[in-house]
Design a protein around this motif. Structure first.
Motif, PDB file in Angstrom:
ATOM      1  N   LYS A  66       0.836  -1.209   0.000  1.00  0.00           N
ATOM      2  CA  LYS A  66       0.000   0.000   0.000  1.00  0.00           C
ATOM      3  C   LYS A  66       0.870   1.259   0.000  1.00  0.00           C
ATOM      4  O   LYS A  66       0.570   2.231  -0.690  1.00  0.00           O
ATOM      5  CB  LYS A  66      -0.939  -0.007   1.221  1.00  0.00           C
ATOM      6  CG  LYS A  66      -2.185  -0.854   1.010  1.00  0.00           C
ATOM      7  CD  LYS A  66      -2.914  -1.130   2.297  1.00  0.00           C
ATOM      8  CE  LYS A  66      -3.788   0.023   2.740  1.00  0.00           C
ATOM      9  NZ  LYS A  66      -5.124   0.010   2.131  1.00  0.00           N
ATOM     10  N   LYS A  70      -0.015   0.419  -4.133  1.00  0.00           N
ATOM     11  CA  LYS A  70      -0.944  -0.633  -4.584  1.00  0.00           C
ATOM     12  C   LYS A  70      -2.239  -0.582  -3.774  1.00  0.00           C
ATOM     13  O   LYS A  70      -2.238  -0.121  -2.626  1.00  0.00           O
ATOM     14  CB  LYS A  70      -0.307  -2.009  -4.386  1.00  0.00           C
ATOM     15  CG  LYS A  70       0.696  -2.365  -5.455  1.00  0.00           C
ATOM     16  CD  LYS A  70       0.865  -3.868  -5.526  1.00  0.00           C
ATOM     17  CE  LYS A  70       1.815  -4.237  -6.630  1.00  0.00           C
ATOM     18  NZ  LYS A  70       1.822  -5.638  -6.938  1.00  0.00           N
ATOM     19  N   LYS A  71      -3.293  -1.089  -4.347  1.00  0.00           N
ATOM     20  CA  LYS A  71      -4.575  -1.168  -3.640  1.00  0.00           C
ATOM     21  C   LYS A  71      -4.856  -2.618  -3.252  1.00  0.00           C
ATOM     22  O   LYS A  71      -4.417  -3.548  -3.934  1.00  0.00           O
ATOM     23  CB  LYS A  71      -5.716  -0.666  -4.535  1.00  0.00           C
ATOM     24  CG  LYS A  71      -5.535   0.769  -4.998  1.00  0.00           C
ATOM     25  CD  LYS A  71      -5.691   1.749  -3.853  1.00  0.00           C
ATOM     26  CE  LYS A  71      -5.525   3.176  -4.345  1.00  0.00           C
ATOM     27  NZ  LYS A  71      -5.403   4.128  -3.240  1.00  0.00           N
ATOM     28  N   ASN A  89      -3.148  -4.311 -11.126  1.00  0.00           N
ATOM     29  CA  ASN A  89      -2.034  -4.065 -10.204  1.00  0.00           C
ATOM     30  C   ASN A  89      -2.486  -3.928  -8.748  1.00  0.00           C
ATOM     31  O   ASN A  89      -1.829  -3.276  -7.938  1.00  0.00           O
ATOM     32  CB  ASN A  89      -1.254  -2.811 -10.626  1.00  0.00           C
ATOM     33  CG  ASN A  89       0.134  -2.798 -10.000  1.00  0.00           C
ATOM     34  OD1 ASN A  89       0.730  -3.848  -9.796  1.00  0.00           O
ATOM     35  ND2 ASN A  89       0.629  -1.608  -9.668  1.00  0.00           N
ATOM     36  N   ALA A  90      -3.628  -4.519  -8.424  1.00  0.00           N
ATOM     37  CA  ALA A  90      -4.081  -4.553  -7.024  1.00  0.00           C
ATOM     38  C   ALA A  90      -3.824  -5.961  -6.482  1.00  0.00           C
ATOM     39  O   ALA A  90      -3.484  -6.877  -7.234  1.00  0.00           O
ATOM     40  CB  ALA A  90      -5.561  -4.211  -6.953  1.00  0.00           C
ATOM     41  N   THR A 193      -7.397   1.878  -9.057  1.00  0.00           N
ATOM     42  CA  THR A 193      -5.928   1.771  -9.086  1.00  0.00           C
ATOM     43  C   THR A 193      -5.266   2.785 -10.007  1.00  0.00           C
ATOM     44  O   THR A 193      -4.070   3.038  -9.896  1.00  0.00           O
ATOM     45  CB  THR A 193      -5.501   0.365  -9.571  1.00  0.00           C
ATOM     46  OG1 THR A 193      -6.006   0.176 -10.898  1.00  0.00           O
ATOM     47  CG2 THR A 193      -6.047  -0.730  -8.676  1.00  0.00           C
TER      48      THR A 193
END
Ligand code: BJ8
Length: 425
Positions: A66, A70-71, A89-90, A193
């Protein structure tokens, strides 16, 4: 683990005393149910380590991700196409829903007559007990059963929730609607994201999740051997961990565990004598740390050789075809793969009956234990058809309707022991 991670948990907003209590219960359960087993594989050390660090190291990894921008996306249902989450990309994580703790909090907003799984996730959120929940930037719900569908409306008051509309039939129109839902979810992830889901990103995500499902298929195929080389409890744990751990690491570790298992099978070794009654579980999913029934079954003289459930074969049976060459074709492959899910929320749901019969035959089971959580109508009502389908092939069925409390363990044990005696004969 407490002192080491206390600051992180506090920054996530957890209720520390209640969370400590949860960890204590978890550790005791785990010791009694898992560490007491004889003849476990060396690879089980990975399982022990992940569970011992489930709210520690893994959460630390999520917090670090995070910080890097990133989520985290939390999900409850195998209907959520996690490939899209990774492609944006989470990080996708399964949210805890297998403990009774937090029930009193949940019953402040939900009727008492709600299934334990729904009460559990609501209790975890309201009680600030789960660091996966508190790390999530978005929680994804689905309109599978009525209980979940309505509970997500309430959950949405406490965290950002995206609800996916799930088809309940499998006609052409349902597929069209489902594809529209998949695309709507994809846009939501891209907004969350800021990362567009491209063909290459999606191809990589499909591969990664297919590899994880493939290693789980290998595990399930190895465990069919007689004598049974691994306990049902351990396989359930592997399935549960697959929702939390980093996918490539999980695939590698379970691959190693399978190599060891393969050797054991080649040597004809088992964890129980070959004549031990073989039982399959079928029904509602068993989320961490719901290990009550597997423990009861395997301490009553039987061994579990299969789980017809979402935390079991339903989530790994089908892979997403990797032959799509455009983004739209890849989305189509995802849509088709997820439409094959045979949750009891569908009507009609003939595929599920066929899968259960096929599994019972392939796994050479002596009996099936049909497991429902109290107040779960889809699975409880579908048990009628399952029982009839199994009657036709001569497989006895024991129906268990329970919740997460330990109060009925004695009664369950008596019933399971009597069933095991019967199928032995
Ligand atoms: S695809 S099984 S994970 S919905 S136990 S909450 S059905 S009242 S969990 Fe499930 Fe997705 Fe289906 Fe699988 Fe409702 Fe029943 Fe409770 Fe349930």
């Amino acid at each position: 683990m407490s002192s080491q991670y206390e600051r992180m948990w506090s920054e996530l907003g957890l209720d520390l005393p209640a969370h400590d209590n949860l960890l204590k219960v978890l550790a005791q359960f785990y010791g009694d149910i898992y560490l007491s087993q004889q003849g476990r594989l060396r690879g089980a050390e990975y399982l022990d380590f992940v569970i011992s660090e489930v709210h520690g190291l893994r959460i630390q990894e999520l917090c670090k991700a995070k910080e890097e921008g990133k989520k985290i996306v939390g999900c409850f249902c195998v209907f959520v196409p996690e490939e899209l989450v990774w492609a944006a990309n989470a990080i996708c994580v399964g949210l805890c829903a297998g403990a009774e703790i937090g029930q009193a909090e949940a019953e402040r907003v939900l009727p008492r007559a709600t299934c334990a799984l729904i009460k559990s996730f609501m209790g975890f959120k309201l009680g600030r007990l789960c660091p996966f929940f508190e790390s999530s930037d978005l929680v994804v719900g689905e309109t599978t059963c009525d209980g979940k569908k309505k509970a997500y409306e309430i959950l949405g008051e406490f965290c950002p929730v995206h609800v996916m509309e799930i088809p309940h039939m499998k006609e052409q129109w349902d597929r069209t609607m489902w594809k529209a839902e998949v695309l709507r979810f994809m846009r939501r992830l891209e907004v969350l994201t800021g990362v567009p889901i491209t063909k290459d990103r999606l191809a990589a995500a499909l591969r990664m999740i297919n590899e994880r499902r493939t290693v789980l298929k290998r595990l399930n195929s190895l465990r069919t051997a007689i004598p049974t080389p691994i306990s049902g409890r351990d396989v359930l744990l592997v399935d549960q961990i697959s929702f939390y751990d980093d996918p490539p690491r999980f695939t590698k570790k379970i691959g190693e565990l399978c190599d060891e298992l393969q050797q054991r099978v080649a040597q004809g070794k088992g964890i129980v004598p070959p004549e031990t009654p073989r039982v399959m579980l079928s029904g509602c999913p068993m989320a961490v740390p719901n290990w009550k029934l597997p423990y009861v079954v395997e301490s009553s003289g039987a061994v579990i050789v299969g789980e017809e459930s979402c935390i079991g074969t339903r989530n790994i049976r089908d892979l997403v075809a990797e032959d799509g060459t455009t983004l739209d074709e890849m989305i189509d492959r995802i849509v088709d793969r997820y439409m094959k899910i045979d949750c009891a929320c569908f009507t009609p749901n003939q595929e599920r009956l066929e899968h259960i019969v096929q599994m019972c035959q392939e796994l050479k089971v002596n009996g099936l234990i049909y497991y429902t959580l109290q107040f779960c109508h889809p699975y409880a009502i579908e048990s009628y058809k399952v029982e009839k389908a199994l009657e036709r092939i001569g497989i006895p069925v024991l129906k268990i309707d329970t919740d997460y409390s330990m109060e009925d363990v004695r009664i369950l044990k008596n019933r399971v022991e009597a069933f095991v005696e019967m199928i032995k004969g």
